[in-house]
Design a protein around this motif. Structure first.
Motif, mmCIF file in Angstrom:
data_model
loop_
_atom_site.group_PDB
_atom_site.id
_atom_site.type_symbol
_atom_site.label_atom_id
_atom_site.label_comp_id
_atom_site.label_asym_id
_atom_site.label_seq_id
_atom_site.Cartn_x
_atom_site.Cartn_y
_atom_site.Cartn_z
ATOM 1 N N TRP A 83 -57.444 -37.588 -95.604
ATOM 2 C CA TRP A 83 -58.464 -37.528 -94.544
ATOM 3 C C TRP A 83 -59.009 -38.930 -94.224
ATOM 4 C CZ3 TRP A 83 -60.099 -34.092 -91.109
ATOM 5 C CH2 TRP A 83 -61.364 -34.231 -90.556
ATOM 6 N N LYS A 92 -56.095 -45.716 -87.258
ATOM 7 C CA LYS A 92 -57.173 -44.755 -87.496
ATOM 8 C C LYS A 92 -56.842 -43.791 -88.637
ATOM 9 C CE LYS A 92 -59.268 -45.034 -83.115
ATOM 10 N NZ LYS A 92 -60.338 -46.017 -83.130
ATOM 11 N N ALA A 93 -57.897 -43.271 -89.229
ATOM 12 C CA ALA A 93 -57.799 -42.151 -90.173
ATOM 13 C C ALA A 93 -58.438 -40.937 -89.491
ATOM 14 C CB ALA A 93 -58.555 -42.481 -91.451
ATOM 15 N N CYS A 94 -58.214 -39.763 -90.049
ATOM 16 C CA CYS A 94 -58.885 -38.565 -89.498
ATOM 17 C C CYS A 94 -60.389 -38.816 -89.434
ATOM 18 C CB CYS A 94 -58.643 -37.333 -90.367
ATOM 19 S SG CYS A 94 -56.941 -37.024 -90.837
ATOM 20 N N HIS A 98 -63.363 -37.731 -86.795
ATOM 21 C CA HIS A 98 -64.011 -36.485 -87.215
ATOM 22 C C HIS A 98 -64.967 -36.819 -88.348
ATOM 23 C CE1 HIS A 98 -61.257 -34.072 -84.827
ATOM 24 N NE2 HIS A 98 -60.262 -34.785 -85.315
ATOM 25 N N PHE A 104 -65.029 -28.227 -89.209
ATOM 26 C CA PHE A 104 -63.954 -27.308 -88.817
ATOM 27 C C PHE A 104 -64.204 -25.874 -89.302
ATOM 28 C CE2 PHE A 104 -61.056 -31.218 -88.687
ATOM 29 C CZ PHE A 104 -61.105 -31.319 -87.303
ATOM 30 N N ARG A 113 -54.208 -19.949 -81.251
ATOM 31 C CA ARG A 113 -54.910 -19.688 -79.991
ATOM 32 C C ARG A 113 -54.154 -20.362 -78.860
ATOM 33 N NH1 ARG A 113 -59.255 -24.324 -81.216
ATOM 34 N NH2 ARG A 113 -58.131 -25.974 -80.110
ATOM 35 N N LEU A 125 -52.288 -28.578 -83.952
ATOM 36 C CA LEU A 125 -53.516 -29.338 -83.677
ATOM 37 C C LEU A 125 -53.551 -30.621 -84.501
ATOM 38 C CD1 LEU A 125 -56.081 -26.385 -83.578
ATOM 39 C CD2 LEU A 125 -55.309 -27.760 -81.632
ATOM 40 N N ILE A 126 -53.147 -30.505 -85.769
ATOM 41 C CA ILE A 126 -53.142 -31.684 -86.644
ATOM 42 C C ILE A 126 -52.122 -32.706 -86.134
ATOM 43 C CG2 ILE A 126 -52.548 -32.496 -88.971
ATOM 44 C CD1 ILE A 126 -53.697 -29.769 -90.002
ATOM 45 N N CYS A 129 -53.184 -34.701 -83.099
ATOM 46 C CA CYS A 129 -54.019 -35.863 -83.438
ATOM 47 C C CYS A 129 -53.182 -36.994 -84.008
ATOM 48 C CB CYS A 129 -55.125 -35.465 -84.414
ATOM 49 S SG CYS A 129 -56.496 -34.654 -83.578
ATOM 50 N N ARG A 130 -52.222 -36.638 -84.838
ATOM 51 C CA ARG A 130 -51.410 -37.700 -85.451
ATOM 52 C C ARG A 130 -50.583 -38.446 -84.395
ATOM 53 N NH1 ARG A 130 -50.895 -38.780 -90.394
ATOM 54 N NH2 ARG A 130 -48.728 -39.436 -90.147
ATOM 55 N N MET A 134 -53.475 -41.008 -83.202
ATOM 56 C CA MET A 134 -53.300 -42.012 -84.264
ATOM 57 C C MET A 134 -52.041 -42.846 -84.042
ATOM 58 S SD MET A 134 -54.297 -39.514 -87.501
ATOM 59 C CE MET A 134 -54.165 -40.719 -88.805
ATOM 60 N N TRP A 139 -46.345 -34.783 -89.052
ATOM 61 C CA TRP A 139 -45.977 -34.269 -90.369
ATOM 62 C C TRP A 139 -45.040 -33.081 -90.206
ATOM 63 C CZ3 TRP A 139 -51.751 -34.428 -92.173
ATOM 64 C CH2 TRP A 139 -52.022 -35.679 -92.756
ATOM 65 N N ILE A 153 -58.561 -27.918 -94.260
ATOM 66 C CA ILE A 153 -59.269 -27.462 -93.055
ATOM 67 C C ILE A 153 -59.526 -25.956 -93.149
ATOM 68 C CG2 ILE A 153 -59.130 -27.239 -90.530
ATOM 69 C CD1 ILE A 153 -57.562 -29.879 -90.486
HETATM 70 C C1 HEC Z 1 -58.750 -41.091 -82.460
HETATM 71 C C2 HEC Z 1 -59.599 -39.982 -82.820
HETATM 72 C C3 HEC Z 1 -58.997 -38.877 -83.683
HETATM 73 C C4 HEC Z 1 -58.309 -39.010 -84.860
HETATM 74 C C5 HEC Z 1 -57.913 -40.270 -85.588
HETATM 75 C C6 HEC Z 1 -58.033 -37.664 -85.295
HETATM 76 N N1 HEC Z 1 -58.537 -36.759 -84.412
HETATM 77 FE FE1 HEC Z 1 -58.458 -34.758 -84.571
HETATM 78 N N2 HEC Z 1 -59.285 -34.562 -82.736
HETATM 79 C C7 HEC Z 1 -59.764 -35.618 -81.967
HETATM 80 C C8 HEC Z 1 -60.218 -35.084 -80.697
HETATM 81 C C9 HEC Z 1 -60.814 -35.910 -79.573
HETATM 82 C C10 HEC Z 1 -59.980 -33.704 -80.727
HETATM 83 C C11 HEC Z 1 -60.240 -32.685 -79.611
HETATM 84 C C12 HEC Z 1 -61.659 -32.417 -79.445
HETATM 85 C C13 HEC Z 1 -62.210 -31.683 -80.616
HETATM 86 O O1 HEC Z 1 -61.971 -30.486 -80.720
HETATM 87 O O2 HEC Z 1 -62.877 -32.307 -81.476
HETATM 88 C C14 HEC Z 1 -59.421 -33.416 -82.035
HETATM 89 C C15 HEC Z 1 -59.106 -32.153 -82.479
HETATM 90 C C16 HEC Z 1 -58.698 -31.839 -83.768
HETATM 91 C C17 HEC Z 1 -58.520 -30.510 -84.285
HETATM 92 C C18 HEC Z 1 -58.779 -29.213 -83.511
HETATM 93 C C19 HEC Z 1 -60.250 -28.901 -83.553
HETATM 94 C C20 HEC Z 1 -60.625 -27.679 -82.735
HETATM 95 O O3 HEC Z 1 -61.703 -27.138 -82.972
HETATM 96 O O4 HEC Z 1 -59.868 -27.274 -81.867
HETATM 97 C C21 HEC Z 1 -58.118 -30.612 -85.581
HETATM 98 C C22 HEC Z 1 -57.810 -29.493 -86.551
HETATM 99 C C23 HEC Z 1 -58.019 -32.033 -85.864
HETATM 100 N N3 HEC Z 1 -58.396 -32.729 -84.757
HETATM 101 C C24 HEC Z 1 -57.623 -32.562 -87.085
HETATM 102 C C25 HEC Z 1 -57.401 -33.917 -87.292
HETATM 103 C C26 HEC Z 1 -56.801 -34.430 -88.502
HETATM 104 C C27 HEC Z 1 -56.391 -33.622 -89.709
HETATM 105 C C28 HEC Z 1 -56.683 -35.786 -88.316
HETATM 106 C C29 HEC Z 1 -56.048 -36.777 -89.245
HETATM 107 C C30 HEC Z 1 -54.665 -36.491 -89.647
HETATM 108 C C31 HEC Z 1 -57.252 -36.085 -86.999
HETATM 109 N N4 HEC Z 1 -57.648 -34.922 -86.415
HETATM 110 C C32 HEC Z 1 -57.341 -37.354 -86.454
HETATM 111 C C33 HEC Z 1 -59.779 -36.918 -82.330
HETATM 112 C C34 HEC Z 1 -59.154 -37.462 -83.421
#
Ligand code: HEC
Ligand code: HEC
Length: 276
Positions: A83, A92-94, A98, A104, A113, A125-126, A129-130, A134, A139, A153
């Motif tokens: 994370w 970036k990292a998650c 977030h 979550f 969905r 969804l993961i 983001c990757r 990122m 994965w 999550i």
């Molecule tokens: C550069 C910013 C950024 C990074 C880095 C990032 N995310 Fe996200 N992520 C977002 C945005 C923006 C959304 C869409 C809006 C939201 O639902 O928050 C999202 C959505 C998500 C969702 C869906 C959430 C939902 O309610 O629908 C998940 C799960 C998630 N990210 C997991 C991760 C994980 C795990 C990582 C690391 C491997 C990661 N994210 C890295 C910005 C990021």
């Protein structure tokens, strides 16, 4: 059927009904889980739905009741490290975006969905983001990093009732999943329903057949000592009936996942569960 096929079928033929489950009430670290509830209205042939936990032996059941005993938490801890780990060209990292993984809470109950006309799972969804945010490699669906992260999550929703949408945009995907669930496939010419609807509660070889619920995934299996994805489990069941499995992450398994999730509406999320 050929002689060989009959022999295979005899191997997996269903035995007598098993004794009552060892334990009926699950609480994890003091929090009560719903493992039995009235079936949702759309299920025509089943009155009551049960978590797969109800069909496991006392020893396996016990492993899920305390997070210190649950071997899945080794992987949840690995995901806590992931994370915060910077990966990909965007640097970036998650956790860069977030704030807290606890945000979550509730997400697991609603997946899969439909987003913009497409059926999406937690893995999608993961990986979105990757790759998009990122600029990192996606994965693999059932590999360690992914199952660890889906567990981390997912556990944020533990104890909350499964609650997927099956109407509106989701309806065609749900219909497709339902059709797959009842379609006989493979050399043994069996459908998911033949085992998980018609015969749950029976013994199949040494295994106590459950309703094939997905509320506990990813699940730690004693058999392979790792976390197993939902699609990985579907693949295993298809192989057991000598069918060519669909692709992990493909349209068929995503639709099937939505349909199975809807057959578990009201059961508590038990992620990460323990099974044999
Ligand atoms: C550069 C910013 C950024 C990074 C880095 C990032 N995310 Fe996200 N992520 C977002 C945005 C923006 C959304 C869409 C809006 C939201 O639902 O928050 C999202 C959505 C998500 C969702 C869906 C959430 C939902 O309610 O629908 C998940 C799960 C998630 N990210 C997991 C991760 C994980 C795990 C990582 C690391 C491997 C990661 N994210 C890295 C910005 C990021
Ligand atoms: C020949 C019987 C058989 C068929 C057909 C079958 N399965 Fe299974 N399945 C099993 C057995 C045995 C297990 C392990 C014990 C249990 O939980 O039922 C299992 C486990 C599962 C689980 C894990 C349940 C849990 O609580 O962890 C899921 C999900 C599942 N099956 C889905 C499917 C799907 C989807 C299909 C159709 C593509 C299918 N199965 C077809 C025998 C079958």
């Amino acid at each position: 059927m050929t002689k060989k096929l009959w022999a295979t079928f005899a191997l997996i033929s269903l035995g007598t009904s098993a004794a009552a489950q060892d334990s009926n009430s699950l609480s994890i670290d003091g929090e009560a889980m719903v493992t039995e509830v009235a079936a949702p209205a759309h299920m025509e042939n089943v009155d009551t739905i049960y978590s797969g936990w109800r069909f496991r032996s006392a020893e396996t059941q016990a492993l899920e009741m305390d997070d210190f005993d649950n071997p899945a938490f080794v992987f949840v801890e690995q995901a806590e490290d992931l994370w915060d780990k910077v990966d990909g060209a965007a640097g970036k990292a998650c956790s860069s975006c977030h704030e807290d993984v606890a945000d979550f809470a509730g997400l697991r109950t609603q997946l899969p969905r439909v987003d913009d006309g497409e059926l999406v799972t937690m893995e999608n969804l993961i990986n979105e983001c990757r790759t998009e945010r990122m600029e990192a490699e996606p994965w693999k669906w059932s590999k360690g990093n992914m199952t660890a992260m889906t567990a981390l999550i997912g556990v944020q929703s533990r104890g909350m009732p499964m609650n997927v949408a099956i109407d509106g945009d989701a309806a065609p995907f749900w219909e497709k999943g339902k059709e797959l669930y009842y379609t006989r496939v493979g050399q043994l010419d069996m459908a998911c329903s033949n085992c998980h609807e018609d015969n749950y509660g029976m013994m199949i070889r040494a295994d106590h057949l459950s309703q094939g619920q997905v509320n506990g995934f990813p699940t730690y299996r004693l058999k392979n000592a790792k976390l197993n994805s939902i699609h990985g489990r579907f693949k295993g069941c298809m192989k057991n009936i000598r069918a060519t499995p669909f692709k992990e992450g493909g349209d068929e398994f995503k639709a099937l996942e939505l349909y199975l999730a809807s057959r578990g509406q009201g059961l508590s999320v038990e992620t990460p569960s323990v099974r044999n």
